[in-house]
Design an enzyme around this catalytic site. Sequence first.
Site, PDB file in Angstrom:
ATOM      1  N   SER A 299       0.881  -1.177   0.000  1.00 26.89           N
ATOM      2  CA  SER A 299       0.000   0.000   0.000  1.00 26.89           C
ATOM      3  C   SER A 299       0.910   1.216   0.000  1.00 26.89           C
ATOM      4  O   SER A 299       2.064   1.138   0.458  1.00 26.89           O
ATOM      5  CB  SER A 299      -0.855   0.010   1.277  1.00 26.89           C
ATOM      6  OG  SER A 299      -1.454   1.282   1.460  1.00 26.89           O
TER       7      SER A 299
ATOM      8  N   TYR B  10      -1.296  -0.988  10.465  1.00 31.51           N
ATOM      9  CA  TYR B  10      -1.448  -1.167   9.017  1.00 31.51           C
ATOM     10  C   TYR B  10      -0.222  -0.612   8.291  1.00 31.51           C
ATOM     11  O   TYR B  10       0.357  -1.288   7.432  1.00 31.51           O
ATOM     12  CB  TYR B  10      -2.721  -0.448   8.560  1.00 31.51           C
ATOM     13  CG  TYR B  10      -3.038  -0.665   7.096  1.00 31.51           C
ATOM     14  CD1 TYR B  10      -3.585  -1.856   6.648  1.00 31.51           C
ATOM     15  CD2 TYR B  10      -2.786   0.331   6.150  1.00 31.51           C
ATOM     16  CE1 TYR B  10      -3.884  -2.067   5.306  1.00 31.51           C
ATOM     17  CE2 TYR B  10      -3.075   0.137   4.807  1.00 31.51           C
ATOM     18  CZ  TYR B  10      -3.623  -1.059   4.397  1.00 31.51           C
ATOM     19  OH  TYR B  10      -3.900  -1.261   3.056  1.00 31.51           O
TER      20      TYR B  10
HETATM   21  N1  LIG Z   1      -8.808  -0.448  -0.865  1.00 28.93           N
HETATM   22  C1  LIG Z   1      -7.750   0.314  -0.798  1.00 28.93           C
HETATM   23  O1  LIG Z   1      -7.832   1.558  -0.899  1.00 28.93           O
HETATM   24  C2  LIG Z   1      -6.396  -0.317  -0.596  1.00 28.93           C
HETATM   25  C3  LIG Z   1      -5.265   0.506  -0.728  1.00 28.93           C
HETATM   26  C4  LIG Z   1      -4.005  -0.050  -0.568  1.00 28.93           C
HETATM   27  C5  LIG Z   1      -3.870  -1.386  -0.292  1.00 28.93           C
HETATM   28  N2  LIG Z   1      -4.982  -2.184  -0.159  1.00 28.93           N
HETATM   29  C6  LIG Z   1      -4.763  -3.604   0.133  1.00 28.93           C
HETATM   30  O2  LIG Z   1      -5.449  -4.390  -0.822  1.00 28.93           O
HETATM   31  C7  LIG Z   1      -5.752  -5.668  -0.241  1.00 28.93           C
HETATM   32  C8  LIG Z   1      -7.229  -5.970  -0.466  1.00 28.93           C
HETATM   33  O3  LIG Z   1      -7.990  -4.998   0.248  1.00 28.93           O
HETATM   34  P1  LIG Z   1      -9.456  -4.541  -0.192  1.00 28.93           P
HETATM   35  O4  LIG Z   1      -9.451  -3.071  -0.166  1.00 28.93           O
HETATM   36  O5  LIG Z   1      -9.861  -5.271  -1.413  1.00 28.93           O
HETATM   37  O6  LIG Z   1     -10.274  -5.020   1.087  1.00 28.93           O
HETATM   38  P2  LIG Z   1     -11.595  -5.907   1.251  1.00 28.93           P
HETATM   39  O7  LIG Z   1     -12.591  -5.575   0.191  1.00 28.93           O
HETATM   40  O8  LIG Z   1     -11.949  -5.751   2.680  1.00 28.93           O
HETATM   41  O9  LIG Z   1     -11.094  -7.412   0.973  1.00 28.93           O
HETATM   42  C9  LIG Z   1     -10.220  -8.042   1.860  1.00 28.93           C
HETATM   43  C10 LIG Z   1     -10.089  -9.491   1.429  1.00 28.93           C
HETATM   44  O10 LIG Z   1      -9.160 -10.138   2.299  1.00 28.93           O
HETATM   45  C11 LIG Z   1      -9.781 -11.275   2.874  1.00 28.93           C
HETATM   46  N3  LIG Z   1      -9.217 -11.484   4.211  1.00 28.93           N
HETATM   47  C12 LIG Z   1      -9.190 -10.624   5.256  1.00 28.93           C
HETATM   48  N4  LIG Z   1      -8.603 -11.206   6.323  1.00 28.93           N
HETATM   49  C13 LIG Z   1      -8.253 -12.470   5.928  1.00 28.93           C
HETATM   50  C14 LIG Z   1      -7.627 -13.564   6.569  1.00 28.93           C
HETATM   51  N5  LIG Z   1      -7.233 -13.491   7.847  1.00 28.93           N
HETATM   52  N6  LIG Z   1      -7.408 -14.699   5.856  1.00 28.93           N
HETATM   53  C15 LIG Z   1      -7.806 -14.780   4.562  1.00 28.93           C
HETATM   54  N7  LIG Z   1      -8.406 -13.785   3.900  1.00 28.93           N
HETATM   55  C16 LIG Z   1      -8.636 -12.640   4.582  1.00 28.93           C
HETATM   56  C17 LIG Z   1     -11.282 -10.942   2.888  1.00 28.93           C
HETATM   57  O11 LIG Z   1     -12.106 -12.109   2.911  1.00 28.93           O
HETATM   58  P3  LIG Z   1     -12.670 -12.782   4.289  1.00 28.93           P
HETATM   59  O12 LIG Z   1     -13.186 -11.658   5.135  1.00 28.93           O
HETATM   60  O13 LIG Z   1     -13.706 -13.743   3.814  1.00 28.93           O
HETATM   61  O14 LIG Z   1     -11.500 -13.487   4.894  1.00 28.93           O
HETATM   62  C18 LIG Z   1     -11.400 -10.264   1.528  1.00 28.93           C
HETATM   63  O15 LIG Z   1     -11.456 -11.226   0.510  1.00 28.93           O
HETATM   64  C19 LIG Z   1      -5.368  -5.559   1.238  1.00 28.93           C
HETATM   65  O16 LIG Z   1      -4.090  -6.135   1.445  1.00 28.93           O
HETATM   66  C20 LIG Z   1      -5.307  -4.062   1.468  1.00 28.93           C
HETATM   67  O17 LIG Z   1      -4.453  -3.725   2.522  1.00 28.93           O
HETATM   68  C21 LIG Z   1      -6.235  -1.680  -0.292  1.00 28.93           C
END
Ligand SMILES: NC(=O)c1ccc[n+]([C@@H]2O[C@H](COP(=O)([O-])OP(=O)(O)OC[C@H]3O[C@@H](n4cnc5c(N)ncnc54)[C@H](OP(=O)(O)O)[C@@H]3O)[C@@H](O)[C@H]2O)c1
Length: 255
Positions: free
Chosen positions: A147, A163
Amino acid sequence: MNAKNLFDLSGRVAIITGGSVGLGRQMAGGLAEMGANLVLCARKKERCEQAAEELKQHGGRPLALACDVKNPDQIREVVEQTVSHFGRIDILINNAGTSWGAPVEEMRLEHWNRVIETNLTGTFLFSQAVGKFMVPQRRGKIINIASVAGIRGAPPEFPAIGYHASKGGVIAFTKDLACKWGMHNIQVNAIAPGWFPTHMSEVVIERNREAFLKKIPLGRFGGNHDLKGAAVFLASDASDFVTGHVLVVDGGQTA
Ligand SMILES: NC(=O)c1ccc[n+]([C@@H]2O[C@H](COP(=O)([O-])OP(=O)(O)OC[C@H]3O[C@@H](n4cnc5c(N)ncnc54)[C@H](OP(=O)(O)O)[C@@H]3O)[C@@H](O)[C@H]2O)c1
């Protein structure tokens, strides 16, 4: 090789952690559209099954598995099922992630630990488990979702120090693993997204929409296709001479 063929993922096998929704689901779509066979895993298996069903339209045979990336036994199970189903693993996207908001002075150890164990230790455990297959096959692509929070600090109104620390750790882990496994022809890279509206980020984005947009030169948040190109590039032969890199996809926010 023809440039189009360099990006072709036909027959490649990819595991995407947290591939059920959000950015993981978007990258799964991108890899499937380029021909990859997918394994989607997360804690809520039903959401993985739903995503897998949707992705069948691209012609592959996606597999949906339950897995908590904090649990080494469940990770091993996903890796073994992938190999027994598809016979190989070419690509791992360590995307599963979580966050916890609290001021530094009040952040409870259990919440800090949960974020570090999911985002950083989960990335280590999954990479280690796929490495057992990628090292002997002398080929592999590992893509860690970091990120921009891993590159910079944030003011006190964004209280998520666990984070930030976890994502900084993911970047250092990526560079070190790239150095360690280059000799096995395994490329290890990271993607550092900026703000993309997803379940994880939507509340923070809603509260700060105008202030965030002012700091993004392209004047918008990440959309439904903005991560696909980066993921396909780092998963494909097009990036065979790229390792230890952090590809920032943030609309210019950190420029
Ligand atoms: N959205 C942004 O602006 C942003 C920016 C920078 C980086 N990111 C990164 O992108 C990645 C995806 O985030 P997102 O924004 O798409 O969030 P999201 O929509 O909340 O999705 C998170 C995913 O991770 C899974 N997950 C969470 N905890 C887990 C665990 N302990 N074991 C296995 N799976 C797990 C969730 O499924 P379950 O709940 O079913 O486990 C879900 O599939 C993350 O690493 C986040 O830090 C996001």
